[in-house]
Motif scaffolding. Structure first.
Motif: not given
Length: 703
Positions: A589-591, A642-644, A646-651, A671-673
């Motif tokens: 989940a990188p920025v 990355h979690g797909l 994710d509404d904080n650090v979006v994909a 690796l998409p989650l």
């Protein structure tokens, strides 16, 4: 890939990092007679119950067991509650939060959108409120004779069995009584309504996010589903408009004067109505006193800094005589600085303390958390009063938190010497330990702590527990977070469980807190002003070199790095900018492009993209990814996770850097989650993520 049922990865996932079953969410009654807290029934039980301890008898009583109440499952949570839980990183269910009246005699809580109250005494039974759901954030009045709550973006109040609507949204994207996105995500303000001390009115936040850019978060694994629409204020774009209004139970309404863009906190007690606000650039934090009759505000405190001013938890507050409790950053002539406790404008702690926040005020006594200057790895609880000055009330080593009321002190103490935290209730002539049902990880980290390099960076090295010094050279795994507002190197066993597990797979693990991390003083934190990349990466590599000198058997020809969120950003940054020193990376989940992250966090350090484009260019890694590899900058194995949802650090962060890498002909893995947010609470996902990372690291760092 299947793991034994008793393996560390599976147990860590099932126990939410061994936190289930531990007491939390403590409230002490002002008369000191009882302590209210949350705890599930077991170490793998995610359903949280509400309990009360009778201090005099030291007996615990179960007040609310969600499994005995007729409510639907957690999947029926209203969207506002789901969003709140994501912001606070809540991973369990049941009674995950509650609010009380002033005397702590009644609590209100929500289960699956249904509101309940319960008397806080043994044998009391919870009662559903006679209102339709779904209900969000019910809060009893100070006297306990009314409950305010939010439903459908409107603020309601239940008084004497009669429900009234105090504030109704005038437009589609307006809410009353809720926190806006950046307040909850970055300011630790999760609420939007506050009772007046006399219970006749409330201070209510009105949020209008109609001008905020809409982002669409789809579920690619289920294309039939409509994408989630999120009002996301990315750096440099429009924030939600947040205003405060005093609304009486009789329908009267007074608009509060608040010139700053950010409403960070509201504090309303018998002494004053106070607002903590900040302008968009965050170079000031202002405390304002409000006249409830007119809504006019006057400045009480205005702290300024050329970089930014941090929000400190727990302030403002008042002593019983009305003295104002505050915290401020104060520089000394010798160049050192400290965050200090301030009472009525005078610093009452010296430069030997770095104050972390105020935990409670009890009469004339302030309970606060602090680290000794130069020892950021430990956080102690201390009390201050005019008569006695400062005294420490927890262990000097470890990480402590607590509460204080009615002369009863609750101390929650973590340490490198024991698992989890031990929560002790200290009353007059008594001491009671709240039972913890948390499971033991059965994994004792062997942590070597030292101060690395010329900056004395807090650093930990963990070797395999079976390792014999001098027997073999070990590949190195850097395991940082590395960014503002979070530490990884702590005098607490729980901070190193995952690191020790990775070490036991055959790695020397190095964990370091560099510039930008808290506990070392304001100047150390502000060293990342305008550049979130270079100082952070430089300190990780300095700690790595120091660790190799401090501990034998580290093979610096085989170095990897892993991290999540800011740590994921740092991991990708390391292999892109310093492939000579770091040879593989796992970036979770990188920025990757700071222009895609939220206003309040990003602009604090980098300003706006329009005003400081150079700061964004220095800190972004998209351009680094787009440069072809060369003999001087070889390509290194990089796994992006990355979690797909994710509404904080979006994909989009991971997708954009992946596109740049592909365009430059640089191999990497993604690796998409599916269905995973910024957290990874799903048991199977969390467990197998650890094992996949080990496999990637071993392959990437093979001799």
């Amino acid at each position: 890939m299947a793991a034994p049922a008793d393996s560390f990865p599976r147990r860590q996932a099932a126990t939410r990092r061994f936190t289930l079953g531990a007491p939390r969410g403590v409230t002490v009654a002002p008369d000191g007679s009882r302590v209210v807290f949350l705890r599930s029934r077991g170490g793998d039980d995610p359903v949280t119950c509400l309990w009360v301890l009778d201090v005099a008898s030291a007996e615990e009583h179960l007040l609310v067991d969600p499994l005995t109440l007729d409510v639907p499952g957690e999947e029926d949570l209203p969207p506002e509650e789901k969003a709140r839980r994501e912001r606070v990183r809540e991973q369990s269910g049941g009674v995950v939060d509650y609010a009380t009246d002033q005397a702590v005699e009644t609590a209100a809580f929500v289960l699956s959108g249904r509101a309940f109250t319960v008397a806080l005494r043994p044998g009391a039974a919870p009662r559903p409120l006679p209102v339709d759901g779904p209900v969000v954030d019910p809060r009893p009045s100070p006297a306990g004779d009314a409950v305010a709550f939010v439903r459908g973006g409107a603020l309601h109040v239940l008084v004497g069995g009669t429900e009234r609507v105090l504030a109704t949204p005038e437009a589609e994207h307006v809410t009353y009584g809720l926190a806006d996105f950046v307040a909850a995500e970055e300011m630790n303000r999760y609420r939007g309504h506050w009772w007046a001390p006399d219970g006749r009115s409330l201070a209510v936040a009105r949020v209008d996010d109609s001008a905020v850019t809409r982002w669409h978060i789809a579920d690619p694994a289920n294309p039939v589903r409509e994408p989630s629409v999120v009002a996301y204020p990315a750096a440099g774009t429009t924030n939600a408009t947040v205003t405060l209004h005093l609304i009486g139970l009789d329908g009267t309404r007074v608009d509060v004067e608040q010139p700053d863009e950010y409403l960070a906190d509201v504090h309303w007690d018998s002494h004053d109505l106070l607002l903590t606000t900040s302008p968009r650039d965050q170079q000031a934090v202002t405390l304002r006193r409000v006249d409830p009759s007119s809504g006019r505000s006057a400045v009480v405190v205005n702290d300024v800094d050329d970089a930014w001013v941090d929000l400190v938890p727990g302030v403002p507050a008042h002593l019983d005589d009305g003295s104002l409790v505050w915290c401020a950053d104060i520089a000394l002539p010798d160049g050192t600085d400290a965050r200090r406790l301030v009472v009525d404008g005078s610093a009452v702690t010296g430069p030997e303390w770095q104050v972390r926040g105020v935990a409670a005020v009890d009469g004339a006594t302030v309970l606060f958390t602090a680290s000794r200057t130069g020892t950021p790895t430990s956080t102690v609880l201390a009390v201050w009063s005019r008569e006695a000055g400062v005294s420490v009330v927890s262990a000097e080593s470890g990480v402590a938190s607590g509460r204080l009321a009615g002369g009863v002190l609750v101390v929650s103490q973590a340490s490198l010497e024991h698992d989890g935290s031990v929560t002790t209730v200290r009353g007059p002539g008594s001491s009671t330990v709240l039972r913890s049902f948390a499971e033991s990880p059965n994994l004792e980290p062997r942590v070597h702590l030292f101060a690395a390099g010329e900056r004395g960076l807090a650093t930990a090295v963990l070797l395999p527990r079976h390792h014999i010094p001098g027997s073999e050279r070990l590949p190195v795994l850097l395991d940082p977070y590395g960014g503002p507002h979070a530490q990884r190197v702590l005098d607490a066993r729980g901070a190193f469980l995952t690191s020790q597990w990775f070490a036991d797979q055959g790695f020397a693990v190095v964990v370091a807190d560099g510039r930008g991390t808290p506990g070392r003083g304001p100047a150390f934190e502000r060293a990342v002003d305008g550049d979130l990349a270079a100082p952070v990466l430089e300190d990780q590599l300095a700690a790595l070199e120091a660790a190799a000198r401090e501990v034998e058997d580290l093979d610096l020809s085989r170095v990897a790095i892993r991290g999540w969120s800011f740590g994921g950003y740092l991991a990708a940054l390391a292999v892109l900018r310093r492939p000579d020193a770091v040879h593989a990376a796992i970036a979770g989940a990188p920025v990757t492009d700071w222009a895609l992250y939220d206003t309040h966090y990003t602009e604090r350090y980098l300003g706006t993209p329009q005003g400081r484009p150079d700061a964004y260019e220095r800190s972004s890694i998209i351009a680094d990814a787009g440069r072809p590899a060369s003999s001087d900058a070889p390509n290194r194995p990089l796994l992006l996770i990355h979690g797909l949802a994710d509404d904080n650090v979006v994909a989009a962060h991971t997708l954009r850097i992946s596109s740049a890498l592909l365009a430059a002909g640089r191999p990497h893995q993604v690796l998409p989650l599916s269905g995973v947010t910024h957290m990874t609470p799903q048991e199977v996902v969390a467990e197998n993520l650890l094992r996949l990372q080990v496999a990637f690291l071993k392959e990437s760092l093979a001799p």
